[in-house]
Motif scaffolding. Structure first.
Motif, PDB file in Angstrom:
ATOM      1  N   GLN A  10       0.926 -65.730 -44.696  1.00 30.98           N
ATOM      2  CA  GLN A  10       0.068 -66.074 -45.824  1.00 30.98           C
ATOM      3  C   GLN A  10      -0.671 -64.851 -46.349  1.00 30.98           C
ATOM      4  OE1 GLN A  10      -2.390 -69.600 -45.213  1.00 30.98           O
ATOM      5  NE2 GLN A  10      -1.137 -70.169 -43.430  1.00 30.98           N
ATOM      6  N   GLY A  11      -0.996 -64.889 -47.630  1.00 28.44           N
ATOM      7  CA  GLY A  11      -1.745 -63.810 -48.260  1.00 28.44           C
ATOM      8  C   GLY A  11      -2.683 -64.338 -49.324  1.00 28.44           C
ATOM      9  N   ASP A  12      -3.613 -63.475 -49.749  1.00 30.56           N
ATOM     10  CA  ASP A  12      -4.610 -63.856 -50.754  1.00 30.56           C
ATOM     11  C   ASP A  12      -4.860 -62.707 -51.714  1.00 30.56           C
ATOM     12  OD1 ASP A  12      -5.883 -66.579 -49.950  1.00 30.56           O
ATOM     13  OD2 ASP A  12      -5.821 -65.452 -48.066  1.00 30.56           O
ATOM     14  N   CYS A  13      -5.225 -63.054 -52.934  1.00 28.31           N
ATOM     15  CA  CYS A  13      -5.702 -62.096 -53.925  1.00 28.31           C
ATOM     16  C   CYS A  13      -6.948 -62.673 -54.562  1.00 28.31           C
ATOM     17  CB  CYS A  13      -4.644 -61.822 -54.988  1.00 28.31           C
ATOM     18  SG  CYS A  13      -5.211 -60.721 -56.318  1.00 28.31           S
ATOM     19  N   THR A  14      -8.106 -62.064 -54.279  1.00 31.73           N
ATOM     20  CA  THR A  14      -9.366 -62.481 -54.890  1.00 31.73           C
ATOM     21  C   THR A  14      -9.578 -61.679 -56.165  1.00 31.73           C
ATOM     22  OG1 THR A  14     -10.309 -63.006 -52.721  1.00 31.73           O
ATOM     23  CG2 THR A  14     -11.846 -62.716 -54.553  1.00 31.73           C
ATOM     24  N   PHE A  15      -9.748 -62.374 -57.291  1.00 33.84           N
ATOM     25  CA  PHE A  15      -9.872 -61.690 -58.573  1.00 33.84           C
ATOM     26  C   PHE A  15     -11.229 -60.985 -58.676  1.00 33.84           C
ATOM     27  CE2 PHE A  15      -6.622 -63.502 -61.767  1.00 33.84           C
ATOM     28  CZ  PHE A  15      -5.614 -63.466 -60.802  1.00 33.84           C
ATOM     29  N   PRO A  16     -11.238 -59.704 -59.085  1.00 32.03           N
ATOM     30  CA  PRO A  16     -12.500 -58.963 -59.226  1.00 32.03           C
ATOM     31  C   PRO A  16     -13.246 -59.266 -60.523  1.00 32.03           C
ATOM     32  CG  PRO A  16     -10.666 -57.545 -59.781  1.00 32.03           C
ATOM     33  CD  PRO A  16     -10.069 -58.855 -59.339  1.00 32.03           C
ATOM     34  N   GLY A  17     -12.620 -59.996 -61.425  1.00 33.35           N
ATOM     35  CA  GLY A  17     -13.238 -60.361 -62.694  1.00 33.35           C
ATOM     36  C   GLY A  17     -12.545 -61.583 -63.266  1.00 33.35           C
ATOM     37  N   ASP A  18     -13.102 -62.126 -64.338  1.00 33.63           N
ATOM     38  CA  ASP A  18     -12.488 -63.276 -64.995  1.00 33.63           C
ATOM     39  C   ASP A  18     -11.178 -62.854 -65.668  1.00 33.63           C
ATOM     40  OD1 ASP A  18     -14.819 -64.483 -64.242  1.00 33.63           O
ATOM     41  OD2 ASP A  18     -15.611 -64.751 -66.273  1.00 33.63           O
ATOM     42  N   ALA A  19     -10.135 -63.659 -65.515  1.00 36.59           N
ATOM     43  CA  ALA A  19      -8.851 -63.374 -66.155  1.00 36.59           C
ATOM     44  C   ALA A  19      -8.057 -64.659 -66.285  1.00 36.59           C
ATOM     45  CB  ALA A  19      -8.062 -62.335 -65.362  1.00 36.59           C
ATOM     46  N   THR A  20      -7.014 -64.612 -67.102  1.00 35.76           N
ATOM     47  CA  THR A  20      -6.123 -65.748 -67.283  1.00 35.76           C
ATOM     48  C   THR A  20      -4.769 -65.407 -66.689  1.00 35.76           C
ATOM     49  OG1 THR A  20      -7.241 -66.466 -69.306  1.00 35.76           O
ATOM     50  CG2 THR A  20      -4.995 -67.246 -68.963  1.00 35.76           C
ATOM     51  N   LEU A  21      -4.312 -66.252 -65.781  1.00 39.39           N
ATOM     52  CA  LEU A  21      -3.031 -66.061 -65.102  1.00 39.39           C
ATOM     53  C   LEU A  21      -1.938 -66.771 -65.894  1.00 39.39           C
ATOM     54  CD1 LEU A  21      -1.754 -64.958 -62.457  1.00 39.39           C
ATOM     55  CD2 LEU A  21      -2.210 -67.193 -61.445  1.00 39.39           C
ATOM     56  N   MET A  22      -0.785 -66.091 -66.091  1.00 41.10           N
ATOM     57  CA  MET A  22       0.238 -66.677 -66.957  1.00 41.10           C
ATOM     58  C   MET A  22       1.638 -66.708 -66.369  1.00 41.10           C
ATOM     59  SD  MET A  22       0.425 -63.666 -69.830  1.00 41.10           S
ATOM     60  CE  MET A  22       0.528 -61.941 -69.353  1.00 41.10           C
ATOM     61  N   SER A  23       1.869 -66.086 -65.209  1.00 41.03           N
ATOM     62  CA  SER A  23       3.213 -66.094 -64.643  1.00 41.03           C
ATOM     63  C   SER A  23       3.163 -65.677 -63.181  1.00 41.03           C
ATOM     64  CB  SER A  23       4.124 -65.127 -65.412  1.00 41.03           C
ATOM     65  OG  SER A  23       5.441 -65.156 -64.901  1.00 41.03           O
TER      66      SER A  23
END
Length: 286
Positions: free
Chosen positions: A182-195
């Protein structure tokens, strides 16, 4: 188009389709232009890597990617080049890191961004095309591989996109057994994920991706994985707030008598998740 050269490597078994001159994932080329491509030739029953670099002298805003590849192209990676060398083509090794901006494998389809969203290639940038080539026949196999794009005028761009590639560590799948990591990515800022673009090797069987929030989780991708059909999966754009996580789990089935760990060979394993998001943030993951 760049010149061709012969490649020599070790054998491996990969399912391929009958050889065309060059194939794309769509039937119409209207509006598509060649970003970078290269000609190659690989010896019978061999596996190797081939690289080409190209420098761009004007800003370019990419709104869609399409893979271009002849039979024998197992996967194609397009990366930001880290060198300042003249444009070239050469036998090389595998490359997969945070500098990735597009990836395709057997069966990858078009990746089209929302209206007004584009990935910027600044003037003066050099890109690296890294090809993983297999020839399962006994005769030499020539081909052409690369990347096609659709572009926007600067005035049409409302948001600048980026690709990030978080990965999971600690892969160790026992002999003749299933396994997962398992892995994780914590976003450092607001963003929109598209793919999302799942990447494993030939023992990979499934990837599950979720958006983790304080209020719970939302599934983004939950599907079987096929090493011979590595697709991008566009999703309905999802807002991800700073501090929220994208969590992913890779599953495997080891059919060999040895433990499978992380490695660059198709006989080793990986667990990477390609994510396209906008706007471009200061760092990939916290």
């Amino acid at each position: 188009m760049l010149a061709c050269a012969a490649l020599i490597g070790c054998g491996s078994e990969v399912v391929e389709q009958p050889h065309p001159q060059a194939t794309t994932s769509g039937t119409s080329t209207e509006g598509w232009t060649t970003l970078i491509d290269t000609s190659w030739e690989i010896g019978g029953g061999s596996e190797s890597y081939w690289c080409a670099t190209k420098t761009f002298h004007e800003d370019l805003y990419i709104n869609a990617f399409r893979p271009l590849g002849s039979t024998g192209t197992h996967h194609t990676l397009l990366l930001w080049s880290k060198g300042n060398q003249p444009d070239s083509e050469t036998v090389c090794g595998p490359t997969l890191d945070e500098s990735l901006l597009f990836a395709s494998g057997v069966g990858t389809d078009d990746l089209v961004f929302p209206e007004g969203v584009a990935l910027k290639i600044p003037a003066g940038t050099q890109l690296l095309l890294n090809l993983h080539l297999f020839n399962t026949t006994t005769a030499p196999l020539p081909g052409i591989s690369g990347t096609l794009v659709k572009t926007l005028a600067p005035s049409e761009v409302k948001q600048e996109a980026e690709m990030i590639m978080p990965g999971a560590n600690g892969i160790s799948v026992p002999p003749n057994s299933p396994g997962s990591v398992q892995g994780d990515c914590t976003f450092p800022g607001d963003a929109t994920l598209m793919s999302v673009w799942p990447h494993m090797h030939k023992y990979g069987t499934h990837m599950r991706v979720t958006h983790q929030m304080n209020t719970g989780e939302v599934p983004l991708h939950d599907a079987s994985f096929s090493f011979t059909e590595q697709k991008n999966y566009p999703i309905t754009p999802v807002p991800v707030l700073a501090g929220e996580r994208i969590h992913f789990e890779c599953s495997y089935m080891n059919t060999t008598s040895k433990t499978i760990g992380f490695g660059i060979s198709s006989d080793d394993e990986m667990c990477f998740l390609g994510l396209y998001r906008y706007p471009k943030l200061a760092s990939a993951c916290q």
